[in-house]
Design a protein around this motif. Structure first.
Motif, PDB file in Angstrom:
ATOM      1  N   LEU A  49      -1.373   2.822   1.634  1.00  0.00           N
ATOM      2  CA  LEU A  49      -1.581   1.586   0.885  1.00  0.00           C
ATOM      3  C   LEU A  49      -1.339   1.825  -0.600  1.00  0.00           C
ATOM      4  CD1 LEU A  49      -4.857   0.032   2.393  1.00  0.00           C
ATOM      5  CD2 LEU A  49      -2.505  -0.761   2.738  1.00  0.00           C
ATOM      6  N   ILE A  50      -0.578   0.944  -1.207  1.00  0.00           N
ATOM      7  CA  ILE A  50      -0.340   0.999  -2.645  1.00  0.00           C
ATOM      8  C   ILE A  50      -0.985  -0.220  -3.282  1.00  0.00           C
ATOM      9  CG2 ILE A  50       1.387   0.906  -4.481  1.00  0.00           C
ATOM     10  CD1 ILE A  50       3.320   2.322  -2.644  1.00  0.00           C
ATOM     11  N   TYR A 148      12.074  -6.642   2.172  1.00  0.00           N
ATOM     12  CA  TYR A 148      10.892  -5.899   2.591  1.00  0.00           C
ATOM     13  C   TYR A 148      10.718  -6.008   4.102  1.00  0.00           C
ATOM     14  CZ  TYR A 148       9.882  -5.879  -2.385  1.00  0.00           C
ATOM     15  OH  TYR A 148       9.973  -5.697  -3.744  1.00  0.00           O
ATOM     16  N   GLY A 149       9.875  -5.132   4.637  1.00  0.00           N
ATOM     17  CA  GLY A 149       9.612  -5.166   6.064  1.00  0.00           C
ATOM     18  C   GLY A 149      10.505  -4.264   6.896  1.00  0.00           C
ATOM     19  N   LEU A 183       2.498   0.570   3.010  1.00  0.00           N
ATOM     20  CA  LEU A 183       3.663   1.458   3.022  1.00  0.00           C
ATOM     21  C   LEU A 183       4.179   1.717   4.434  1.00  0.00           C
ATOM     22  CD1 LEU A 183       5.414   2.872   0.958  1.00  0.00           C
ATOM     23  CD2 LEU A 183       3.943   4.873   1.109  1.00  0.00           C
ATOM     24  N   LYS A 184       3.335   1.527   5.429  1.00  0.00           N
ATOM     25  CA  LYS A 184       3.760   1.748   6.807  1.00  0.00           C
ATOM     26  C   LYS A 184       4.609   0.586   7.328  1.00  0.00           C
ATOM     27  CE  LYS A 184       1.403   5.549   6.922  1.00  0.00           C
ATOM     28  NZ  LYS A 184       2.095   6.856   6.826  1.00  0.00           N
ATOM     29  N   THR A 185       4.262  -0.631   6.930  1.00  0.00           N
ATOM     30  CA  THR A 185       5.033  -1.807   7.374  1.00  0.00           C
ATOM     31  C   THR A 185       6.080  -2.223   6.346  1.00  0.00           C
ATOM     32  OG1 THR A 185       3.419  -3.352   6.418  1.00  0.00           O
ATOM     33  CG2 THR A 185       3.058  -2.637   8.697  1.00  0.00           C
ATOM     34  N   HIS A 186       6.038  -1.598   5.166  1.00  0.00           N
ATOM     35  CA  HIS A 186       6.998  -1.880   4.088  1.00  0.00           C
ATOM     36  C   HIS A 186       6.903  -3.326   3.603  1.00  0.00           C
ATOM     37  CE1 HIS A 186       8.596   1.945   5.450  1.00  0.00           C
ATOM     38  NE2 HIS A 186       8.877   1.421   6.627  1.00  0.00           N
ATOM     39  N   GLU A 187       5.677  -3.839   3.537  1.00  0.00           N
ATOM     40  CA  GLU A 187       5.489  -5.236   3.134  1.00  0.00           C
ATOM     41  C   GLU A 187       4.260  -5.397   2.258  1.00  0.00           C
ATOM     42  OE1 GLU A 187       7.019  -8.240   6.493  1.00  0.00           O
ATOM     43  OE2 GLU A 187       5.380  -6.961   7.187  1.00  0.00           O
TER      44      GLU A 187
END
Length: 273
Positions: A49-50, A148-149, A183-187
């Motif tokens: 997580l960012i 994203y995603g 960061l894992k789902t890129h969203e």
């Protein structure tokens, strides 16, 4: 995604963009000590997580609790990374907010165009490494689109986002503004997150939700809380209008009351003079 031309200064420096994540690979960062992050993949290897925090020096003295909470979560949870996105146009002033914090921060030399965020012309003209940073206007107009995603080829160079570009992506139209990126789902899983979400008694549950992809941010409950008093005033106005409609114009006491208050105020001012 169209492949951008690699600047001469970045030849042999693929570590700056060698992440498959569409956001991380477009960030140019320094760590808490001011050292540039030269291997973005390694820096975020344990992160899921960012927390992007867009802020400014103005009013930051009133945000000590928020800063303390952001620092606490980053220290306690090694899978959470805080990135400070300064919206200031003076590097020395910007540093006063994050200088004593363990957060990463976006580099300042990106010619950020903060015209959509603040009045006046941008003053930053120095560009780091000769890169062509994406300004806010290109994000707003759709001239530059970040998808994203999904993952991207880490070998392909992508134009980095300026601080203003990230601010617009966060929908940070005022400061402080906080967005959470999975960061894992890129969203982005949350934008315009209220500072209260980072308090010690709430943050654990919120981190679980964000990791699951639940979009905790400005929800219905938050809107109702912010609109509570305007809604109460509206309800009183509606009830008063209904009362006058039923009882007749002679029941419309408000204009008389306001007139008496105005007359009394003028009288008191006359005595004071």
């Amino acid at each position: 995604m169209p492949v951008a031309e690699l600047p001469q200064d970045l030849i042999g420096c693929s570590g700056l963009y060698n992440s498959p994540d569409p956001l991380v690979r477009r960030l140019r960062l320094v760590d808490h000590a001011g050292a540039p992050v030269t291997n973005i993949q390694r820096a975020f290897d344990e992160t899921d997580l960012i927390i992007l925090y867009a802020g400014s020096a103005q009013g930051s003295n009133n945000l000590t609790e928020l800063h303390r909470n952001l620092t606490r979560v980053m220290i306690k949870d090694k899978a959470v990374t805080v990135i400070y996105v300064s919206t200031d146009v003076d590097a020395k002033i910007a540093l006063t907010v994050a200088a004593q914090q363990p957060w990463y921060r976006m580099i300042f030399e990106d010619d950020s165009d903060f015209a959509p965020l603040t009045k006046g012309e941008p003053e930053v003209i120095e560009i780091a490494r000769g890169e062509d940073f994406v300004p806010a206007m290109e994000i707003e107009t759709g001239a530059e689109v970040v998808t994203y995603g999904e993952e991207e080829d880490p070998q392909d160079y992508a134009r980095p986002l300026s601080r203003a570009g990230v601010s617009i992506t966060m929908q940070a139209y005022s400061t402080p503004s906080i967005a959470v990126y999975n960061l894992k789902t890129h969203e982005f899983v949350a934008r315009n997150v209220r500072p209260v979400y980072f308090q010690a008694d709430k943050i654990a549950a919120n981190l679980i939700a964000w990791r699951k992809g639940d979009a905790l941010g400005v929800g219905f409950k938050d809107l109702m809380e912010r609109l509570k008093w305007p809604l109460i005033a509206l309800l009183i106005a509606v009830l008063y209008h209904a009362y006058v409609s039923i009882k007749g114009e002679e029941a419309n006491f408000l204009p008389k009351l306001l007139d008496q208050i105005s007359w009394r105020s003028r009288e008191l001012m006359g005595h004071a003079l």
